[in-house]
Scaffold this active site. Structure first.
Site, mmCIF file in Angstrom:
data_model
loop_
_atom_site.group_PDB
_atom_site.id
_atom_site.type_symbol
_atom_site.label_atom_id
_atom_site.label_comp_id
_atom_site.label_asym_id
_atom_site.label_seq_id
_atom_site.Cartn_x
_atom_site.Cartn_y
_atom_site.Cartn_z
ATOM 1 N N LYS A 1 13.809 7.886 2.481
ATOM 2 C CA LYS A 1 13.309 6.980 3.512
ATOM 3 C C LYS A 1 14.424 6.267 4.271
ATOM 4 C CE LYS A 1 9.249 8.118 2.183
ATOM 5 N NZ LYS A 1 8.331 7.238 1.476
ATOM 6 N N GLU B 1 -0.400 -5.501 5.903
ATOM 7 C CA GLU B 1 0.938 -5.545 5.301
ATOM 8 C C GLU B 1 1.823 -6.545 6.034
ATOM 9 O OE1 GLU B 1 1.080 -0.915 3.689
ATOM 10 O OE2 GLU B 1 2.007 -1.435 5.597
ATOM 11 N N THR C 1 0.839 -1.199 0.000
ATOM 12 C CA THR C 1 0.000 0.000 0.000
ATOM 13 C C THR C 1 0.876 1.252 0.000
ATOM 14 O OG1 THR C 1 -1.671 -1.169 1.281
ATOM 15 C CG2 THR C 1 -1.809 1.229 1.283
ATOM 16 N N SER D 1 2.046 5.344 -1.893
ATOM 17 C CA SER D 1 2.331 6.055 -3.139
ATOM 18 C C SER D 1 3.363 5.340 -4.003
ATOM 19 C CB SER D 1 2.804 7.479 -2.824
ATOM 20 O OG SER D 1 3.958 7.454 -1.984
ATOM 21 N N ASP E 1 6.266 -3.948 -1.442
ATOM 22 C CA ASP E 1 5.648 -2.898 -0.627
ATOM 23 C C ASP E 1 6.649 -1.777 -0.409
ATOM 24 O OD1 ASP E 1 3.752 -1.561 0.861
ATOM 25 O OD2 ASP E 1 3.586 -3.076 2.434
ATOM 26 N N GLY F 1 3.144 1.897 8.017
ATOM 27 C CA GLY F 1 1.858 2.217 8.608
ATOM 28 C C GLY F 1 1.396 3.635 8.392
ATOM 29 N N GLY F 2 2.164 4.416 7.628
ATOM 30 C CA GLY F 2 1.719 5.775 7.338
ATOM 31 C C GLY F 2 0.383 5.810 6.615
ATOM 32 N N ALA G 1 7.832 1.660 2.326
ATOM 33 C CA ALA G 1 8.115 1.852 3.748
ATOM 34 C C ALA G 1 8.177 3.342 4.042
ATOM 35 C CB ALA G 1 9.422 1.183 4.148
ATOM 36 N N ASP G 2 7.927 3.688 5.298
ATOM 37 C CA ASP G 2 8.073 5.074 5.743
ATOM 38 C C ASP G 2 9.500 5.366 6.187
ATOM 39 O OD1 ASP G 2 5.236 5.868 5.485
ATOM 40 O OD2 ASP G 2 4.942 4.308 6.989
#
Length: 218
Positions: free
Chosen positions: A121, A103, A28, A30, A81, A95-96, A83-84
């Protein structure tokens, strides 16, 4: 170069890990949106995808990609996936986008976890990005008090309900020098669904997009 351009480069580089006639895991956010669009544009003939959020499910279906339930497919070969945050050991904060629980489940069920990010990041120590914790609604205040005892400053992400019907606490002020220990500590708090630390199940491959190109770790 914008962060979006770095995300797009990382997303495109992840396509080489995707084999035809397979069911893949899709995360999930951008950066993952760039991956989904690139996957459709390349017309890779995958069987379909297990999605970690309603938003990704809608985007995948919009491209004609079939969605499978994890319970129906068993283990997944590849999960992609974003990551923040990510540290040098490929441990992550996620989890942003409030999809951390699904996830984490899809990552756990996958043989290979590919994390795609732009260079902003990368950090030496996790914690600059507030750590998301998904909590059962009635436990929000109790869990927040326990997180304060661990040295954090939890803030309720008001107005956000996860796809599982729960709430998010964003924990500020942490310098996460022992992610494995902290992940276990927070997950043991009664009322916590899961924490957005991916240390026990880190990424296997990190793809970083930047102005200089693409870097793949390890």
């Amino acid at each position: 170069m914008s962060n979006d351009a770095g995300k797009q480069r990382a997303a495109l580089a992840a396509l080489k890990y995707i084999e035809e006639d397979t069911i893949i895991g899709v995360g999930t956010g951008s950066t993952v949106n760039f991956f989904i669009d690139a996957l459709a544009a390349q017309k890779l003939r995958i069987r379909g995808a297990v999605s970690s959020s309603n938003a990704s499910t809608e985007r995948l279906r919009g491209h004609g990609i079939e969605i499978f339930e994890l319970n129906a497919v068993g283990d997944i070969d590849v999960y992609v996936d974003g990551a923040d945050e990510c540290d040098p050991h490929l441990r992550l904060i996620k989890g942003g986008g409030a999809a951390l629980t699904r996830e984490k489940i899809v990552a756990a069920a996958s043989q290979l976890f590919i994390c795609i990010v732009d260079e902003s990041k990368q950090v030496s120590v996790l914690g600059r990005f507030p750590l998301p914790v998904e909590v059962i609604p009635m436990a929000r205040s109790y869990v927040a008090r326990q997180l304060i005892k661990l040295g954090g400053q939890p803030v309720w992400r008001e107005g956000v309900i996860t796809d599982n019907g729960n709430l998010i606490l964003d924990v500020h002020g942490l310098s996460i020098v022992d992610p494995l220990r902290l992940e276990s500590q927070i997950n043991q708090i009664v009322g916590v669904v899961t924490v957005g630390l991916f240390a026990h199940r880190p990424a296997d491959v990190l793809i970083v997009g930047s102005a200089a190109g693409v870097k793949i770790l390890p």
